[in-house]
Structures are given as C-alpha cells and as structure tokens.
Design a protein around this motif. Sequence first.
Motif, PDB file in Angstrom:
ATOM      1  N   VAL A   1       4.431   2.810  13.225  1.00 22.02           N
ATOM      2  CA  VAL A   1       4.619   3.134  14.638  1.00 22.02           C
ATOM      3  C   VAL A   1       6.052   3.588  14.894  1.00 22.02           C
ATOM      4  O   VAL A   1       6.303   4.563  15.616  1.00 22.02           O
ATOM      5  CB  VAL A   1       4.270   1.920  15.522  1.00 22.02           C
ATOM      6  CG1 VAL A   1       4.650   2.182  16.976  1.00 22.02           C
ATOM      7  CG2 VAL A   1       2.780   1.602  15.424  1.00 22.02           C
ATOM      8  N   ALA A   2       7.013   2.891  14.311  1.00 17.70           N
ATOM      9  CA  ALA A   2       8.416   3.265  14.494  1.00 17.70           C
ATOM     10  C   ALA A   2       8.670   4.671  13.970  1.00 17.70           C
ATOM     11  O   ALA A   2       9.375   5.475  14.598  1.00 17.70           O
ATOM     12  CB  ALA A   2       9.323   2.258  13.781  1.00 17.70           C
ATOM     13  N   HIS A   3       8.083   4.995  12.812  1.00 13.40           N
ATOM     14  CA  HIS A   3       8.281   6.326  12.239  1.00 13.40           C
ATOM     15  C   HIS A   3       7.655   7.401  13.129  1.00 13.40           C
ATOM     16  O   HIS A   3       8.246   8.469  13.343  1.00 13.40           O
ATOM     17  CB  HIS A   3       7.674   6.395  10.839  1.00 13.40           C
ATOM     18  CG  HIS A   3       7.877   7.716  10.166  1.00 13.40           C
ATOM     19  ND1 HIS A   3       9.101   8.119   9.678  1.00 13.40           N
ATOM     20  CD2 HIS A   3       7.022   8.741   9.914  1.00 13.40           C
ATOM     21  CE1 HIS A   3       8.989   9.324   9.150  1.00 13.40           C
ATOM     22  NE2 HIS A   3       7.741   9.728   9.273  1.00 13.40           N
ATOM     23  N   ALA A   4       6.462   7.134  13.662  1.00 13.09           N
ATOM     24  CA  ALA A   4       5.809   8.101  14.544  1.00 13.09           C
ATOM     25  C   ALA A   4       6.633   8.323  15.805  1.00 13.09           C
ATOM     26  O   ALA A   4       6.786   9.453  16.281  1.00 13.09           O
ATOM     27  CB  ALA A   4       4.408   7.627  14.900  1.00 13.09           C
TER      28      ALA A   4
ATOM     29  N   GLY B   1      15.687  16.831  13.333  1.00 12.04           N
ATOM     30  CA  GLY B   1      15.578  17.427  14.655  1.00 12.04           C
ATOM     31  C   GLY B   1      15.957  16.457  15.762  1.00 12.04           C
ATOM     32  O   GLY B   1      16.496  16.845  16.774  1.00 12.04           O
ATOM     33  N   LEU B   2      15.667  15.161  15.558  1.00 11.74           N
ATOM     34  CA  LEU B   2      16.018  14.137  16.527  1.00 11.74           C
ATOM     35  C   LEU B   2      17.080  13.253  15.903  1.00 11.74           C
ATOM     36  O   LEU B   2      16.905  12.740  14.813  1.00 11.74           O
ATOM     37  CB  LEU B   2      14.775  13.314  16.897  1.00 11.74           C
ATOM     38  CG  LEU B   2      13.622  14.121  17.523  1.00 11.74           C
ATOM     39  CD1 LEU B   2      12.442  13.198  17.804  1.00 11.74           C
ATOM     40  CD2 LEU B   2      14.062  14.808  18.794  1.00 11.74           C
ATOM     41  N   VAL B   3      18.192  13.073  16.603  1.00 13.09           N
ATOM     42  CA  VAL B   3      19.346  12.433  15.999  1.00 13.09           C
ATOM     43  C   VAL B   3      19.176  10.926  15.865  1.00 13.09           C
ATOM     44  O   VAL B   3      19.457  10.346  14.835  1.00 13.09           O
ATOM     45  CB  VAL B   3      20.614  12.748  16.828  1.00 13.09           C
ATOM     46  CG1 VAL B   3      21.808  11.991  16.280  1.00 13.09           C
ATOM     47  CG2 VAL B   3      20.868  14.245  16.807  1.00 13.09           C
ATOM     48  N   ALA B   4      18.701  10.257  16.926  1.00  7.76           N
ATOM     49  CA  ALA B   4      18.643   8.797  16.922  1.00  7.76           C
ATOM     50  C   ALA B   4      17.235   8.303  16.638  1.00  7.76           C
ATOM     51  O   ALA B   4      16.255   8.908  17.026  1.00  7.76           O
ATOM     52  CB  ALA B   4      19.121   8.259  18.267  1.00  7.76           C
ATOM     53  N   LYS B   5      17.170   7.178  15.968  1.00  6.39           N
ATOM     54  CA  LYS B   5      15.878   6.551  15.722  1.00  6.39           C
ATOM     55  C   LYS B   5      15.490   5.679  16.903  1.00  6.39           C
ATOM     56  O   LYS B   5      16.334   5.175  17.635  1.00  6.39           O
ATOM     57  CB  LYS B   5      15.938   5.677  14.463  1.00  6.39           C
ATOM     58  CG  LYS B   5      15.972   6.443  13.159  1.00  6.39           C
ATOM     59  CD  LYS B   5      15.874   5.467  12.006  1.00  6.39           C
ATOM     60  CE  LYS B   5      15.770   6.212  10.684  1.00  6.39           C
ATOM     61  NZ  LYS B   5      15.610   5.271   9.559  1.00  6.39           N
ATOM     62  N   THR B   6      14.163   5.473  17.052  1.00 11.41           N
ATOM     63  CA  THR B   6      13.708   4.489  18.009  1.00 11.41           C
ATOM     64  C   THR B   6      13.888   3.099  17.404  1.00 11.41           C
ATOM     65  O   THR B   6      14.107   2.959  16.210  1.00 11.41           O
ATOM     66  CB  THR B   6      12.224   4.710  18.338  1.00 11.41           C
ATOM     67  OG1 THR B   6      11.469   4.631  17.121  1.00 11.41           O
ATOM     68  CG2 THR B   6      12.007   6.064  18.961  1.00 11.41           C
ATOM     69  N   ASP B   7      13.784   2.075  18.245  1.00 13.81           N
ATOM     70  CA  ASP B   7      13.934   0.711  17.760  1.00 13.81           C
ATOM     71  C   ASP B   7      12.665   0.258  17.041  1.00 13.81           C
ATOM     72  O   ASP B   7      11.558   0.531  17.486  1.00 13.81           O
ATOM     73  CB  ASP B   7      14.213  -0.244  18.925  1.00 13.81           C
ATOM     74  CG  ASP B   7      15.552   0.053  19.581  1.00 13.81           C
ATOM     75  OD1 ASP B   7      16.445   0.533  18.866  1.00 13.81           O
ATOM     76  OD2 ASP B   7      15.687  -0.191  20.791  1.00 13.81           O
ATOM     77  N   PHE B   8      12.847  -0.458  15.940  1.00 16.07           N
ATOM     78  CA  PHE B   8      11.722  -1.078  15.240  1.00 16.07           C
ATOM     79  C   PHE B   8      11.243  -2.253  16.082  1.00 16.07           C
ATOM     80  O   PHE B   8      12.034  -3.120  16.464  1.00 16.07           O
ATOM     81  CB  PHE B   8      12.171  -1.567  13.863  1.00 16.07           C
ATOM     82  CG  PHE B   8      11.102  -2.282  13.077  1.00 16.07           C
ATOM     83  CD1 PHE B   8      10.262  -1.574  12.244  1.00 16.07           C
ATOM     84  CD2 PHE B   8      10.941  -3.655  13.180  1.00 16.07           C
ATOM     85  CE1 PHE B   8       9.285  -2.223  11.513  1.00 16.07           C
ATOM     86  CE2 PHE B   8       9.967  -4.316  12.457  1.00 16.07           C
ATOM     87  CZ  PHE B   8       9.141  -3.589  11.626  1.00 16.07           C
ATOM     88  N   GLN B   9       9.933  -2.277  16.397  1.00 13.90           N
ATOM     89  CA  GLN B   9       9.368  -3.347  17.217  1.00 13.90           C
ATOM     90  C   GLN B   9       8.561  -4.282  16.328  1.00 13.90           C
ATOM     91  O   GLN B   9       7.501  -3.917  15.830  1.00 13.90           O
ATOM     92  CB  GLN B   9       8.452  -2.753  18.310  1.00 13.90           C
ATOM     93  CG  GLN B   9       9.171  -1.820  19.262  1.00 13.90           C
ATOM     94  CD  GLN B   9      10.041  -2.561  20.254  1.00 13.90           C
ATOM     95  OE1 GLN B   9       9.831  -3.734  20.519  1.00 13.90           O
ATOM     96  NE2 GLN B   9      11.029  -1.884  20.808  1.00 13.90           N
ATOM     97  N   ALA B  10       9.081  -5.481  16.099  1.00 14.45           N
ATOM     98  CA  ALA B  10       8.371  -6.442  15.251  1.00 14.45           C
ATOM     99  C   ALA B  10       7.030  -6.792  15.869  1.00 14.45           C
ATOM    100  O   ALA B  10       6.895  -6.899  17.082  1.00 14.45           O
ATOM    101  CB  ALA B  10       9.205  -7.705  15.073  1.00 14.45           C
ATOM    102  N   ASN B  11       6.026  -6.974  15.023  1.00 14.16           N
ATOM    103  CA  ASN B  11       4.690  -7.307  15.492  1.00 14.16           C
ATOM    104  C   ASN B  11       3.965  -8.051  14.389  1.00 14.16           C
ATOM    105  O   ASN B  11       3.545  -7.450  13.414  1.00 14.16           O
ATOM    106  CB  ASN B  11       3.918  -6.044  15.878  1.00 14.16           C
ATOM    107  CG  ASN B  11       2.716  -6.343  16.748  1.00 14.16           C
ATOM    108  OD1 ASN B  11       2.351  -7.491  16.939  1.00 14.16           O
ATOM    109  ND2 ASN B  11       2.117  -5.296  17.267  1.00 14.16           N
ATOM    110  N   THR B  12       3.841  -9.376  14.531  1.00 16.69           N
ATOM    111  CA  THR B  12       3.246 -10.178  13.475  1.00 16.69           C
ATOM    112  C   THR B  12       1.817  -9.768  13.196  1.00 16.69           C
ATOM    113  O   THR B  12       1.405  -9.588  12.067  1.00 16.69           O
ATOM    114  CB  THR B  12       3.280 -11.666  13.857  1.00 16.69           C
ATOM    115  OG1 THR B  12       4.626 -12.025  14.138  1.00 16.69           O
ATOM    116  CG2 THR B  12       2.783 -12.533  12.733  1.00 16.69           C
TER     117      THR B  12
END
Length: 426
Positions: free
Chosen positions: A310-313, A383-394
């Motif tokens: 999800v973070a990568h998408a 193309g996009l400079v910043a990454k989104t935050d990784f959202q932990a999900n057990t």
Amino acid sequence: MLASLRSVFSLILSTLLMMIGFGLASYVLPVRSVVEGWSTLIISLIATGYTLGFTLSCIVTPKFVARVGHVRVFAALITLLSIAILMCGLVVDWRAWIFFRAISGFAISGSYLVIESWLNERVTNENRGMLFSVYLITTMVGTIGGQYLVPLGDPTNSSLFILCGVLFSLALLPTALSSSAMPAPPAQANFDVPGLFRRSPVAVVGAFLAGAMAGAWLNLGGVFTQKIGLSTAEGATLLAALLTGSAISQIPIGRASDRMDRRIVMVACGIVGVASCLAMVAFVDASPMALYVIAAFVGSVLFPIYALNVAHANDLARPNEYVEVSSGMMITYGIGTISGPLMVGPVMDRFGPPALFVVLALYFALYAAYATLRIARRSQKDGLVAKTDFQANTMPTPGMEAVNAMNQAIRPAGLVEDDTAPARSS
C-alpha cells in the motif's frame, strides 16, 4: 494524551470485545471442522464463503453507512455476527456453514470500517499515530485473547459458540451507548484495479499474493495445528506467536522501506518468508517451542507486506488519488484472500498439513521474484520526490484502508514537489 484516549475509550472497548469474539471464532470453527471429520477442501470452501462476504462488504457497507449512519449499521452488523456464529453451533453442516461464514465475513468487515472511520474522526494530526497504535495493539491482544478461550470449553458442543455470540453482543454496548459525536460518512471511491496495475504492477501483484497468504493462514492455520497433533492451548500459542512476530516487525520494516527502494524490502521479506516457511516444514515434528519461534518469523513478514505494498502504491499517486488507490488495493487484497483457501485446501488434503507452509513458501518466492523483476525493469521512481508514510497494520482490514487514504489526503502541502507530474510505473 489521556484526554484523547478517553474520547475514544468506547470505540476501543468495542473493538477489544469484538476481537476477542473474532479470535475465539477463528480458532473454534477450524477445530470443530476437524472434529466433524470434514476434509481440508470442505474447510477451504467454508473459508471462501467468509472471504467472499468480507470482500463484498468492502463495497456495500459504505453505501449503507452513507444512508443510515454509523451506529445503526454497526448495530446491524454486530447482530449479524452474533446470529451467524450461533447458527454455526446450532446447524453443524458444512453447506450451511458456508452461508453462515459469508454473513460473518460481511459483518466483521463492515464493523472494522465503522469503528475505524469513527476513530479517524476523533483523532488529530498530533495524536493520530499514538491512537492508531493503541487500536492496532487492541486488535492483536483481543484476537490472541480469544484464541486462548478455546481450551476453557468443549468445541464438540455449542458452549464456545454461545460464548462467541455473547462477546459479539457485548461489543455493541460501548459504541451504542457512546456520547461521542457521529462521524461523517466515509469517502466513496472508484475501483480502478487495471489502472492501478499499469501504474504500479508490483504493488497490485504483491497485494494479491499477500491476500492469498493471509487468507490461507487465517482460515487453515487452526487446521494445521490440529492435524499435526498440537493441543488446543499449544495451537493457540502458535497462532499468537505468529501475530506477535507480525506486530514486532512492523516498525523495522516500515523504517527500512522509508529509507530505500521499497521493492528491495519486498525482496528481503520474500526471502525471509521462504526460509521461515521451509523451516516450519522441516521442523514440523519438533517441540512446540521451536514451532512458536519459527511461526514468529513467518508472521514477521506475512501480514506487514500488505502495508508495504500500500505504501508503495501511494508513493506513485497524487494526493487526490489516495482514496482510489487504497480502494483498488483493498479489492485486490480481498480477491487474494478468496483464492488462498481454495488453492491451499486441496493441496493440504493430498499432501498433508505441512503442505500449507510449502504453498506459503511458493507464494513468498513469487512475491520476491516479481519485485526483483520490477527492479530490473524500472529504476526507483523519480517523478515524485517524497514518499508517503508507511502505515503499520497488524492484520489488514477494509476500514483501515479508508483511514490510510484519508490520512494521506490531509497531509500537509509541500510533500510532493510536482503534483502534476505523471505517476511512474514501478
């Protein structure tokens, strides 16, 4: 912080009670299935009913919430949960169980969405991480606690099924009696899985494989513990060890993926998954303690890889596309959970319980291989400079997907240098 926790205490308490019932049901049902002498294929068909209902609810429940509100929908869903588990204890027939489990999947999925979207309304940017960490810990503790209730009853009669119904009914009370303001309806989104695949093939393929593995384990893990001769207490401990490994690995995996190409972390997770699953096959006759340790390593990558996908998408999406991307990932994961039991059940029937981990090892190998292929085909996005935050999900849930999407949509401006830049395929 205490004030923030007080404002969501009723939601957290409802979640705890619901997950205790969920943990108990998810273990007592496979145990009872084995006692009844049903084949692994039949148990897989029952599990498929659950995953079909779970996935359908991802699409349907938001429409009901938009029409009648969170509290009424939550009350209806909890009622369905109680009815479904009580009917499983009353009518012990695998054909009926497919239908009852479909109702359970629909209800638990919708309940996640209601609780999590309501919780999201009560948090701020300052306390979001802390409150959702409490929520995730609650889901894990509740699930593990429910599994340990199995040895207190007898799966061959209806006592544990009645206890599940009582727990689900109790889960309704804190939220129904809460004085918190009603949350706004969740955002509606279009599902464009083909478009998502063109943008980020590795995320979509990874979400499908993650769903297949999670679906197979969550529905057949209890069967595995029974058929290798573990007691109910030992089986519950093995399931708990896997969940504990998942919880512990969230932060290191997330931090690593935030600091490098996430696909490299995907490859590493796939390798760990292959090694730990094959170790489980090799040491299936070892002491329970050895199995607990190996299960923790399997869990360390089994559930966290979905959040990684999800973070990568989201890395490859514009801010106004996060809801659509997360919705597409949610549906892809749901389709994977449907396929998992159907693929693994017949293999376990033919080759025995260790075949579960052989198939999981194969899935992990495909996961790592495809990520490696995508790294070779295309360099890390620029193309996009910043990454989104990784959202932990057990344990991935549909409600959390909506929450993650909303979190990304409201993040401060300036994190993406060029909002109009075309998203890159990776």
